[in-house]
Design a protein around this motif. Structure first.
Motif, PDB file in Angstrom:
ATOM      1  N   THR A 141      -1.173  -9.364  13.642  1.00  9.02           N
ATOM      2  CA  THR A 141      -0.259 -10.270  12.952  1.00  9.02           C
ATOM      3  C   THR A 141       0.964  -9.511  12.464  1.00  9.02           C
ATOM      4  O   THR A 141       2.100  -9.979  12.603  1.00  9.02           O
ATOM      5  CB  THR A 141      -0.959 -10.945  11.763  1.00  9.02           C
ATOM      6  OG1 THR A 141      -2.067 -11.713  12.235  1.00  9.02           O
ATOM      7  CG2 THR A 141       0.015 -11.875  11.025  1.00  9.02           C
ATOM      8  N   MET A 142       0.750  -8.337  11.888  1.00  8.46           N
ATOM      9  CA  MET A 142       1.879  -7.512  11.445  1.00  8.46           C
ATOM     10  C   MET A 142       2.803  -7.189  12.608  1.00  8.46           C
ATOM     11  O   MET A 142       4.032  -7.321  12.514  1.00  8.46           O
ATOM     12  CB  MET A 142       1.377  -6.205  10.828  1.00  8.46           C
ATOM     13  CG  MET A 142       0.728  -6.335   9.481  1.00  8.46           C
ATOM     14  SD  MET A 142       0.253  -4.703   8.842  1.00  8.46           S
ATOM     15  CE  MET A 142      -0.714  -5.188   7.406  1.00  8.46           C
ATOM     16  N   ASN A 143       2.210  -6.769  13.716  1.00  4.81           N
ATOM     17  CA  ASN A 143       3.029  -6.393  14.865  1.00  4.81           C
ATOM     18  C   ASN A 143       3.731  -7.596  15.484  1.00  4.81           C
ATOM     19  O   ASN A 143       4.852  -7.478  15.975  1.00  4.81           O
ATOM     20  CB  ASN A 143       2.175  -5.702  15.922  1.00  4.81           C
ATOM     21  CG  ASN A 143       3.021  -5.073  17.006  1.00  4.81           C
ATOM     22  OD1 ASN A 143       3.795  -4.148  16.761  1.00  4.81           O
ATOM     23  ND2 ASN A 143       2.911  -5.587  18.221  1.00  4.81           N
ATOM     24  N   MET A 144       3.085  -8.754  15.448  1.00  2.00           N
ATOM     25  CA  MET A 144       3.708  -9.971  15.972  1.00  2.00           C
ATOM     26  C   MET A 144       5.000 -10.279  15.225  1.00  2.00           C
ATOM     27  O   MET A 144       6.014 -10.659  15.819  1.00  2.00           O
ATOM     28  CB  MET A 144       2.743 -11.147  15.853  1.00  2.00           C
ATOM     29  CG  MET A 144       3.328 -12.486  16.301  1.00  2.00           C
ATOM     30  SD  MET A 144       2.148 -13.851  16.086  1.00  2.00           S
ATOM     31  CE  MET A 144       2.016 -13.889  14.274  1.00  2.00           C
ATOM     32  N   LEU A 145       4.987 -10.088  13.904  1.00  5.13           N
ATOM     33  CA  LEU A 145       6.179 -10.341  13.102  1.00  5.13           C
ATOM     34  C   LEU A 145       7.278  -9.334  13.427  1.00  5.13           C
ATOM     35  O   LEU A 145       8.460  -9.693  13.495  1.00  5.13           O
ATOM     36  CB  LEU A 145       5.826 -10.291  11.614  1.00  5.13           C
ATOM     37  CG  LEU A 145       4.841 -11.371  11.142  1.00  5.13           C
ATOM     38  CD1 LEU A 145       4.475 -11.175   9.679  1.00  5.13           C
ATOM     39  CD2 LEU A 145       5.421 -12.758  11.351  1.00  5.13           C
ATOM     40  N   GLN A 150      12.450  -8.254  16.531  1.00  3.62           N
ATOM     41  CA  GLN A 150      13.133  -7.434  17.535  1.00  3.62           C
ATOM     42  C   GLN A 150      13.400  -8.170  18.849  1.00  3.62           C
ATOM     43  O   GLN A 150      14.133  -7.657  19.698  1.00  3.62           O
ATOM     44  CB  GLN A 150      12.307  -6.179  17.828  1.00  3.62           C
ATOM     45  CG  GLN A 150      12.215  -5.220  16.637  1.00  3.62           C
ATOM     46  CD  GLN A 150      11.453  -3.956  16.975  1.00  3.62           C
ATOM     47  OE1 GLN A 150      10.436  -4.007  17.664  1.00  3.62           O
ATOM     48  NE2 GLN A 150      11.934  -2.826  16.498  1.00  3.62           N
ATOM     49  N   LYS A 151      12.819  -9.339  18.993  1.00  4.62           N
ATOM     50  CA  LYS A 151      12.912 -10.071  20.256  1.00  4.62           C
ATOM     51  C   LYS A 151      14.355 -10.290  20.703  1.00  4.62           C
ATOM     52  O   LYS A 151      14.672 -10.185  21.900  1.00  4.62           O
ATOM     53  CB  LYS A 151      12.195 -11.419  20.138  1.00  4.62           C
ATOM     54  CG  LYS A 151      12.192 -12.230  21.413  1.00  4.62           C
ATOM     55  CD  LYS A 151      11.431 -13.531  21.234  1.00  4.62           C
ATOM     56  CE  LYS A 151      11.424 -14.363  22.514  1.00  4.62           C
ATOM     57  NZ  LYS A 151      10.702 -15.650  22.332  1.00  4.62           N
ATOM     58  N   ASP A 152      15.239 -10.612  19.776  1.00  2.00           N
ATOM     59  CA  ASP A 152      16.625 -10.933  20.128  1.00  2.00           C
ATOM     60  C   ASP A 152      17.594  -9.806  19.797  1.00  2.00           C
ATOM     61  O   ASP A 152      18.808 -10.014  19.740  1.00  2.00           O
ATOM     62  CB  ASP A 152      17.063 -12.219  19.403  1.00  2.00           C
ATOM     63  CG  ASP A 152      16.255 -13.428  19.836  1.00  2.00           C
ATOM     64  OD1 ASP A 152      15.969 -13.550  21.034  1.00  2.00           O
ATOM     65  OD2 ASP A 152      15.897 -14.243  18.967  1.00  2.00           O
ATOM     66  N   TYR A 193      16.715  -4.114   9.692  1.00  2.00           N
ATOM     67  CA  TYR A 193      16.059  -2.825   9.913  1.00  2.00           C
ATOM     68  C   TYR A 193      15.147  -2.413   8.769  1.00  2.00           C
ATOM     69  O   TYR A 193      14.100  -1.800   8.995  1.00  2.00           O
ATOM     70  CB  TYR A 193      17.104  -1.740  10.177  1.00  2.00           C
ATOM     71  CG  TYR A 193      17.773  -1.185   8.944  1.00  2.00           C
ATOM     72  CD1 TYR A 193      17.486   0.110   8.494  1.00  2.00           C
ATOM     73  CD2 TYR A 193      18.698  -1.933   8.219  1.00  2.00           C
ATOM     74  CE1 TYR A 193      18.093   0.635   7.371  1.00  2.00           C
ATOM     75  CE2 TYR A 193      19.309  -1.415   7.099  1.00  2.00           C
ATOM     76  CZ  TYR A 193      19.008  -0.132   6.667  1.00  2.00           C
ATOM     77  OH  TYR A 193      19.607   0.384   5.548  1.00  2.00           O
ATOM     78  N   GLN A 194      15.525  -2.727   7.536  1.00  2.00           N
ATOM     79  CA  GLN A 194      14.690  -2.345   6.403  1.00  2.00           C
ATOM     80  C   GLN A 194      13.343  -3.054   6.446  1.00  2.00           C
ATOM     81  O   GLN A 194      12.297  -2.450   6.170  1.00  2.00           O
ATOM     82  CB  GLN A 194      15.402  -2.644   5.087  1.00  2.00           C
ATOM     83  CG  GLN A 194      16.577  -1.725   4.804  1.00  2.00           C
ATOM     84  CD  GLN A 194      17.205  -1.987   3.447  1.00  2.00           C
ATOM     85  OE1 GLN A 194      17.207  -3.116   2.954  1.00  2.00           O
ATOM     86  NE2 GLN A 194      17.743  -0.939   2.833  1.00  2.00           N
ATOM     87  N   GLU A 195      13.370  -4.334   6.814  1.00  2.00           N
ATOM     88  CA  GLU A 195      12.127  -5.094   6.918  1.00  2.00           C
ATOM     89  C   GLU A 195      11.245  -4.548   8.042  1.00  2.00           C
ATOM     90  O   GLU A 195      10.020  -4.461   7.892  1.00  2.00           O
ATOM     91  CB  GLU A 195      12.437  -6.576   7.164  1.00  2.00           C
ATOM     92  CG  GLU A 195      13.042  -7.317   5.984  1.00  2.00           C
ATOM     93  CD  GLU A 195      14.541  -7.122   5.840  1.00  2.00           C
ATOM     94  OE1 GLU A 195      15.134  -7.737   4.938  1.00  2.00           O
ATOM     95  OE2 GLU A 195      15.141  -6.346   6.624  1.00  2.00           O
ATOM     96  N   VAL A 196      11.875  -4.173   9.156  1.00  2.00           N
ATOM     97  CA  VAL A 196      11.113  -3.623  10.278  1.00  2.00           C
ATOM     98  C   VAL A 196      10.495  -2.281   9.900  1.00  2.00           C
ATOM     99  O   VAL A 196       9.317  -2.028  10.179  1.00  2.00           O
ATOM    100  CB  VAL A 196      12.001  -3.474  11.528  1.00  2.00           C
ATOM    101  CG1 VAL A 196      11.253  -2.722  12.631  1.00  2.00           C
ATOM    102  CG2 VAL A 196      12.440  -4.840  12.044  1.00  2.00           C
ATOM    103  N   LEU A 197      11.267  -1.419   9.263  1.00  2.00           N
ATOM    104  CA  LEU A 197      10.750  -0.124   8.845  1.00  2.00           C
ATOM    105  C   LEU A 197       9.590  -0.274   7.865  1.00  2.00           C
ATOM    106  O   LEU A 197       8.584   0.437   7.961  1.00  2.00           O
ATOM    107  CB  LEU A 197      11.864   0.713   8.201  1.00  2.00           C
ATOM    108  CG  LEU A 197      12.925   1.277   9.148  1.00  2.00           C
ATOM    109  CD1 LEU A 197      14.040   1.948   8.348  1.00  2.00           C
ATOM    110  CD2 LEU A 197      12.307   2.269  10.123  1.00  2.00           C
ATOM    111  N   LYS A 202       3.622  -0.357   6.824  1.00  2.56           N
ATOM    112  CA  LYS A 202       2.401  -1.067   6.448  1.00  2.56           C
ATOM    113  C   LYS A 202       1.418  -1.109   7.611  1.00  2.56           C
ATOM    114  O   LYS A 202       0.204  -0.923   7.424  1.00  2.56           O
ATOM    115  CB  LYS A 202       2.737  -2.506   6.021  1.00  2.56           C
ATOM    116  CG  LYS A 202       3.695  -2.639   4.856  1.00  2.56           C
ATOM    117  CD  LYS A 202       3.068  -2.239   3.542  1.00  2.56           C
ATOM    118  CE  LYS A 202       3.988  -2.580   2.375  1.00  2.56           C
ATOM    119  NZ  LYS A 202       3.458  -2.126   1.077  1.00  2.56           N
ATOM    120  N   LEU A 203       1.943  -1.347   8.801  1.00  2.00           N
ATOM    121  CA  LEU A 203       1.095  -1.410   9.988  1.00  2.00           C
ATOM    122  C   LEU A 203       0.446  -0.058  10.252  1.00  2.00           C
ATOM    123  O   LEU A 203      -0.765   0.021  10.523  1.00  2.00           O
ATOM    124  CB  LEU A 203       1.929  -1.839  11.199  1.00  2.00           C
ATOM    125  CG  LEU A 203       1.233  -1.828  12.570  1.00  2.00           C
ATOM    126  CD1 LEU A 203      -0.041  -2.661  12.548  1.00  2.00           C
ATOM    127  CD2 LEU A 203       2.187  -2.340  13.653  1.00  2.00           C
TER     128      LEU A 203
END
Length: 231
Positions: A141-145, A150-152, A193-197, A202-203
């Motif tokens: 689930t974490m990775n899906m988010l 990053q999809k676009d 980027y901050q949210e992704v990092l 967490k992942l």
């Protein structure tokens, strides 16, 4: 020689739409170099080096679940813009360890193959199967988010994000890109980027903790309490 009862992590990678690659010779050389770099850079955690299995598939065995994310991201970065998918399985071995995974079998490989098939069907970059329902739900689930964000992404989003990951400094990224710090900061903000990092952190922590749980290094009764503290 490793004990068969130990838990290992099999990582299987496949190139998406490989038949559509134009300069296959050049791509194969890039892929081979990426495999060599992974085996060198992650050597401490690799139980069996990565090697090609069939066609454009690569597979290796590690002793760490947390490093599986970093290995998948390393391959993706090195071979970008060509897309890859990964199936990561966690479990025991039913054979001894060999120089390549071609002669090996066990739950980790079975889960890895199943995860790779699921990644293909669901059009995901990475899918994990560990045999633990709560862990699979959490990490996928974490990775899906992360993948959804990053999809676009445009090409320069990836490039500047990776540069920021490497240097941790917007000024340095602006110097390499030849643009202003404000332009870099704006594009990184647009990419969230901050949210992704933070999500990747967490992942990674959940992968590390989950591996300790399924390796029976943590009392399962304390899973929820300790997991939340490790996030």
């Amino acid at each position: 020689m490793k004990d068969k009862s130990e838990i290992f992590v099999a990582i299987s990678g496949d190139v998406v739409a490989s038949r559509e690659i134009g300069d296959r010779e050049n791509f194969q050389q890039q892929f081979l170099k990426a495999v060599e770099e992974v085996n060198k850079n992650f050597g401490e955690d690799i139980a069996v080096p990565f090697s090609f299995t069939r066609g454009d598939e690569v597979q290796g065995l590690t002793s760490s679940l947390a490093v599986s994310l970093d290995i998948a991201m390393f391959f993706s970065k090195k071979l970008y813009p060509q897309k890859l998918r990964f199936g990561i399985g966690c479990g025991g071995l039913s054979t001894q360890i060999h120089q390549t995974t071609a002669r090996m079998d066990g739950d980790c490989f079975r889960f890895s193959r199943g995860a790779l098939e699921e990644a293909s069907k669901r059009k995901k970059c990475i899918v994990w199967k560990t045999g633990s329902e709560w862990l699979d739900t959490a990490i996928n689930t974490m990775n899906m988010l992360i993948e959804t964000i990053q999809k676009d992404w445009k090409e320069y989003y990836f490039r500047r994000f990776w540069l920021y990951q490497e240097y941790g400094n917007i000024k340095r990224v602006s110097e390499i890109e030849g643009i202003t710090k404000q332009a870099v900061a704006k594009s990184l903000a647009e990419a969230h980027y901050q949210e992704v990092l933070e999500a990747q952190k967490k992942l990674r922590n959940t992968l590390r903790f989950g591996f300790e749980v399924i390796s029976q290094k943590v009392d399962s009764r304390l899973v929820n309490e300790i997991w939340l503290k490790n996030l």
